[in-house]
Write a protein that holds these residues in place. Structure first.
Motif, mmCIF file in Angstrom:
data_model
loop_
_atom_site.group_PDB
_atom_site.id
_atom_site.type_symbol
_atom_site.label_atom_id
_atom_site.label_comp_id
_atom_site.label_asym_id
_atom_site.label_seq_id
_atom_site.Cartn_x
_atom_site.Cartn_y
_atom_site.Cartn_z
ATOM 1 N N UNK A 92 0.847 -1.192 0.000
ATOM 2 C CA UNK A 92 0.000 0.000 0.000
ATOM 3 C C UNK A 92 0.888 1.250 0.000
ATOM 4 N N UNK A 93 0.468 2.220 -0.769
ATOM 5 C CA UNK A 93 1.138 3.511 -0.767
ATOM 6 C C UNK A 93 0.513 4.363 0.335
ATOM 7 N N UNK A 94 1.332 4.848 1.264
ATOM 8 C CA UNK A 94 0.771 5.660 2.350
ATOM 9 C C UNK A 94 0.069 6.915 1.831
ATOM 10 N N UNK A 95 -1.022 7.285 2.493
ATOM 11 C CA UNK A 95 -1.752 8.498 2.145
ATOM 12 C C UNK A 95 -1.105 9.648 2.900
ATOM 13 N N UNK A 96 -0.419 10.513 2.182
ATOM 14 C CA UNK A 96 0.276 11.637 2.812
ATOM 15 C C UNK A 96 -0.402 12.970 2.513
ATOM 16 N N UNK A 148 -10.441 -4.377 -3.815
ATOM 17 C CA UNK A 148 -10.739 -4.141 -5.224
ATOM 18 C C UNK A 148 -9.470 -4.050 -6.080
ATOM 19 N N UNK A 149 -8.365 -3.735 -5.441
ATOM 20 C CA UNK A 149 -7.054 -3.694 -6.084
ATOM 21 C C UNK A 149 -6.011 -3.928 -4.993
ATOM 22 N N UNK A 199 -5.581 -0.989 -2.605
ATOM 23 C CA UNK A 199 -6.807 -0.375 -2.061
ATOM 24 C C UNK A 199 -7.337 -1.277 -0.960
ATOM 25 N N UNK A 200 -7.645 -0.669 0.170
ATOM 26 C CA UNK A 200 -8.166 -1.441 1.298
ATOM 27 C C UNK A 200 -9.480 -2.131 0.948
ATOM 28 N N UNK A 201 -9.730 -3.232 1.611
ATOM 29 C CA UNK A 201 -11.015 -3.928 1.523
ATOM 30 C C UNK A 201 -12.039 -3.155 2.347
ATOM 31 N N UNK A 202 -13.335 -3.429 2.168
ATOM 32 C CA UNK A 202 -14.343 -2.803 3.020
ATOM 33 C C UNK A 202 -14.084 -3.054 4.517
ATOM 34 N N UNK A 203 -13.625 -4.250 4.864
ATOM 35 C CA UNK A 203 -13.309 -4.552 6.265
ATOM 36 C C UNK A 203 -12.188 -3.660 6.776
ATOM 37 N N UNK A 204 -11.150 -3.485 5.971
ATOM 38 C CA UNK A 204 -10.033 -2.634 6.395
ATOM 39 C C UNK A 204 -10.474 -1.182 6.558
#
Length: 170
Positions: free
Chosen positions: A1-5, A55-56, A59-64
Motif C-alpha cells: 500500500x502507498x501511504x496516504x500523505x 478491489x485492487x 486499495x483497502x477492503x471494506x473490512x479494512x
C-alpha cells in the motif's frame, strides 16, 4: 500500500470533489445524529459477501476501511475530549497505515469490527452532543501544525467517515 500523505484539512472549508460532502455546511449540533446514521451504513458494508476482498492490491477492503473508521472514531474521541479539557493540546501523530498493519485490519472479525465501530461512533456522538456553544472555538493542534477548533475537527471527522463510505461504494 502507498501511504496516504495528503493533507485533507481543506475539507472543513469547501466541499470534497471526490465524495461531494460539504463539511463547511455542517453544524456541530448535527454531528451526533449524523455519526449514528453512518454506523447503519457501515453495518451494511460489514455484512457484505466480499467484505475482505480488496478491489485492487493497493486499495483497502471494506473490512479494512471499517476498521480504520472505528479507529478514527477512537482517535477523534480522544482529541475532542482533550480539546474540551485542556488548553490548546497538541496531538501526537497517528499514522493510519501503521495502525492498519499493526492492527492487522485485514484479518479482523467483521462482527467485532461492527460492534466496536458502533460503540466508538456512539462515544463520539455523546462527546459532540455535550459541546456547549462557548466550547466550539477551543483549539487543538495536529503534530504537523494544522490548527483545529472543536467545530472544525468535528467537520473534518465526519468527512473522513462519509468519504470512506464512498470508498467502499456505500
Amino acid at each position: 500500500m502507498t501511504p496516504d500523505t495528503k493533507d485533507w484539512t481543506w475539507v472543513v472549508e469547501r466541499a470534497c470533489p471526490d465524495c461531494g460532502f460539504d463539511a463547511a455546511a455542517l453544524a456541530v449540533a448535527d454531528l451526533p445524529e449524523l455519526l449514528r446514521a453512518t454506523t447503519l451504513r457501515w453495518s451494511t458494508v460489514l455484512r457484505g459477501d466480499d467484505v475482505r476482498r480488496r478491489p485492487a492490491a493497493d486499495v483497502w477492503s471494506p473490512l479494512e476501511y471499517a476498521a480504520h473508521v472505528r479507529d478514527v472514531h477512537r482517535i477523534f474521541a480522544e482529541r475532542v475530549s482533550s480539546m474540551l479539557r485542556d488548553e490548546a493540546p497538541t496531538f501526537a501523530n497517528w499514522d493510519q497505515d501503521v495502525a492498519a498493519i499493526e492492527g492487522d485490519y485485514a484479518r479482523q472479525d467483521p462482527v467485532d469490527v461492527e460492534v466496536a465501530l458502533i460503540e466508538a461512533a456512539g462515544e463520539c456522538a455523546g462527546i459532540y452532543a455535550g459541546v456547549r456553544i462557548g466550547q466550539l472555538q477551543r483549539t487543538g493542534l495536529r503534530s504537523n501544525g494544522s490548527a483545529f477548533t472543536v467545530e472544525t475537527i468535528g467537520r473534518y471527522h465526519l468527512h473522513d467517515v462519509v468519504h470512506h463510505l464512498g470508498d467502499v461504494g456505500a
